[in-house]
Design an enzyme around this catalytic site. Structure first.
Site, PDB file in Angstrom:
ATOM      1  N   LYS A  47      -3.810  -5.357   6.006  1.00  0.00           N
ATOM      2  CA  LYS A  47      -3.299  -4.313   5.061  1.00  0.00           C
ATOM      3  C   LYS A  47      -2.802  -3.283   5.615  1.00  0.00           C
ATOM      4  CE  LYS A  47      -3.821  -7.130   1.136  1.00  0.00           C
ATOM      5  NZ  LYS A  47      -3.209  -7.217  -0.052  1.00  0.00           N
ATOM      6  N   ASP A  71      -9.092  -4.911  -4.302  1.00  0.00           N
ATOM      7  CA  ASP A  71     -10.257  -5.768  -4.261  1.00  0.00           C
ATOM      8  C   ASP A  71     -10.885  -5.799  -2.892  1.00  0.00           C
ATOM      9  OD1 ASP A  71      -8.192  -7.023  -3.251  1.00  0.00           O
ATOM     10  OD2 ASP A  71      -7.955  -8.594  -5.009  1.00  0.00           O
TER      11      ASP A  71
END
Length: 521
Positions: A214, A258
């Site tokens: 990410k 999340d």
């Protein structure tokens, strides 16, 4: 007593009679005015007929009825319409759903239904069509991902896309701390299990010092947004030189997460000398929350799902707060588009490492940003690689959107162990690419993800619950027809993106049976 232990039980009825013809049924004309109406196919089944010793067996295939994978929408839609007309009608003549919906706009009712699956989803879809609310009651054993089988959708509308414009993110990432291309690893045990020639795993368990990919999207999107608002920046060759140009910028990076994306945004803020405010759903495991705090970020726990955390983060945007999200919404598309660009570094590296194009790429999907990046790269002109998207069973917003041919929200709670994929809303920015770029989509249960983690460990690859989801999707392709549709055979070369390492070490050890520190390639 379990059904699986019972033999069949047959009753032959000696009282069978005939009945008078039913009165004229208007439901057929009603259904023809609904979205996606077409008669479902009647298919011959000659192999089944031979097995039964009969001339013909015909199968009415209800696997795609009005955009849903079961017939229940027929009864739910007609019954709802008739009950509404009985209570609030009569309605004026209408020829399409918009005209009917206009007549219902002042009716404030909630449709209520109990279900063990298909009927409840059908009632929810009818409520959405008619602009009403729905309240669906389900038994507690329906909520566990581990009890559900896989669900596969094969896309008949796949196309190729124009080549993406030149992407500068690769050069940007090479100037960041700890940059090195992540390894592309052979997985021969996995290949043998799948019955293919090669399986290659792009191992993102250590990307720029973090245990997930990410950071590629978060860093590039943050840099581009800062430059758009406060630049242009002078040329720089290392982080210290860039940080010097940012020293008078007083903004806080905001993101909902999340897990991995929020930690990545927090790390970028730390690199750039900025503050970070990260919103997380209340069910995030402690280890992932703690990892974000250790990056120096402020954490806000949202009483709700990831999608609710995203909605709250959107309200914080302002002069002093930059929202760095990997999903889009109306009026907010610039940053998510840069996130997708940032992920392109993965595939630039794969091209240099693999030298050939894989026959299929299996990619996990949350909101769909990574899958968008895969499609932009592997479904561009002169590429014929298939792309298979994989989601958790009860957060399969992309799969259900593909089936309906429109964006569908899957309401929470989303409780899969594949925490990074627990998203109920597909990014509208990603949707056009997913809609026409995915060759197939599969929803898998938690057991499949755990099996994939253990299988990759046998090949010496540490992959977390979300990281192993791509392989879980491949393991779910158990029929010859699905494999053939995706071009998978004994000569195939497949690419899997293992998007994270052991981001929850205790869970990894419980699932795999040993510590991630003992796994060696």
């Amino acid at each position: 007593m379990s059904d699986s232990t019972q033999s069949s039980h047959i009753y032959l009825n000696s009282k069978v009679i005939t009945f008078e013809n039913s009165s004229s049924n208007e439901s057929f004309e009603f259904h023809q005015k609904l979205p996606f109406y077409t008669a479902t196919p009647l298919k011959a089944a000659p192999i089944t007929a031979a097995r039964l010793g009969v001339r013909h067996v015909w199968v009415k295939d209800e696997s795609n009825r009005l955009g849903l994978p079961a017939y229940k929408i027929l009864g739910a839609s007609w019954a709802t319409y008739r009950e509404l007309e009985t209570r609030f009608g009569p309605f004026q003549s209408w020829s399409n759903l918009d005209e009917l919906k206009e007549q219902l706009k002042n009716i404030d009712v909630t449709l209520v239904s109990a279900t063990d699956g298909n009927h409840g989803r059908a009632v929810a879809r009818v409520a959405k069509w008619l602009g009403l609310k729905a309240h669906i009651l389900v038994p507690d054993d329906m909520m566990s991902d581990s009890t559900q089988s896989s669900h596969i959708y094969l896309n008949s509308k796949v196309i190729t896309f124009e080549n993406s414009p030149a992407n500068e993110s690769f050069e940007f990432h090479q100037k960041l701390p700890f940059y090195t291309a992540t390894p592309l690893k052979a997985a021969p045990i996995t290949a043998a299990r799948l019955g293919v020639r090669h399986v290659w795993v792009k191992d993102e368990s250590n990307r720029l010092g973090l245990p997930a990919y990410k950071i590629l999207g978060a860093s590039w999107a943050t840099y581009r947004e800062l430059e758009t608002r406060f630049g242009p920046f002078q040329s720089w060759s290392n982080l210290d030189e860039l940080k010097e140009q940012l020293k008078n910028i007083d903004v806080t990076l905001v993101s909902a997460t999340d897990g991995n994306h929020g930690r990545a945004v927090a790390r970028v803020a730390k690199w750039f000398g900025l503050k970070a405010h990260i919103l997380v759903p209340d069910d995030m495991v402690h280890s992932r929350q703690q990892a974000i705090k250790e990056e120096g970020a402020q954490i806000e726990i949202v009483n709700g799902t990831y999608d609710e955390a995203v909605a709250k983060s959107a309200t914080m945007a302002g002069e002093k707060y930059l929202v760095i999200s990997d999903t889009a919404w109306e009026g907010y598309e610039r940053v998510p588009s840069w996130v997708v660009e940032g992920y392109g570094t993965i595939f630039r590296e794969v091209d240099e490492q693999l030298k050939i194009q894989p026959d299929l790429v299996a990619v996990q999907m949350g909101v769909g940003s990574l899958a968008s990046s895969v499609i932009r790269h592997y479904r561009s002109l002169n590429h014929t690689t298939h792309v298979l998207g994989v989601e958790p069973m009860h957060a399969a917003c992309v799969l259900h959107s593909l089936e309906a041919d429109e964006l569908i929200e899957v309401p929470g709670p989303h409780t899969s162990i594949m925490a990074g994929l627990n998203c109920g809303k597909t990014s509208p920015l990603a949707w056009p690419l997913l809609r026409y770029g995915l060759s197939g989509s599969v929803a898998v249960n938690d057991n499949s993800a755990e099996e994939a983690m253990r299988l990759l460990a046998q090949d010496g690859i540490v992959s977390g619950e979300s990281g192993a989801a791509g392989l879980a999707g491949l393991l779910a392709l158990t029929t010859d027809s699905a494999r053939q549709a995706l071009g998978i055979n004994s000569n195939s070369s497949l690419l899997i993106i293992s998007t994270e390492g052991a981001t929850d070490p205790q869970a990894y050890e419980r699932i795999v049976g040993r510590s991630h520190h003992t796994i060696k390639n």
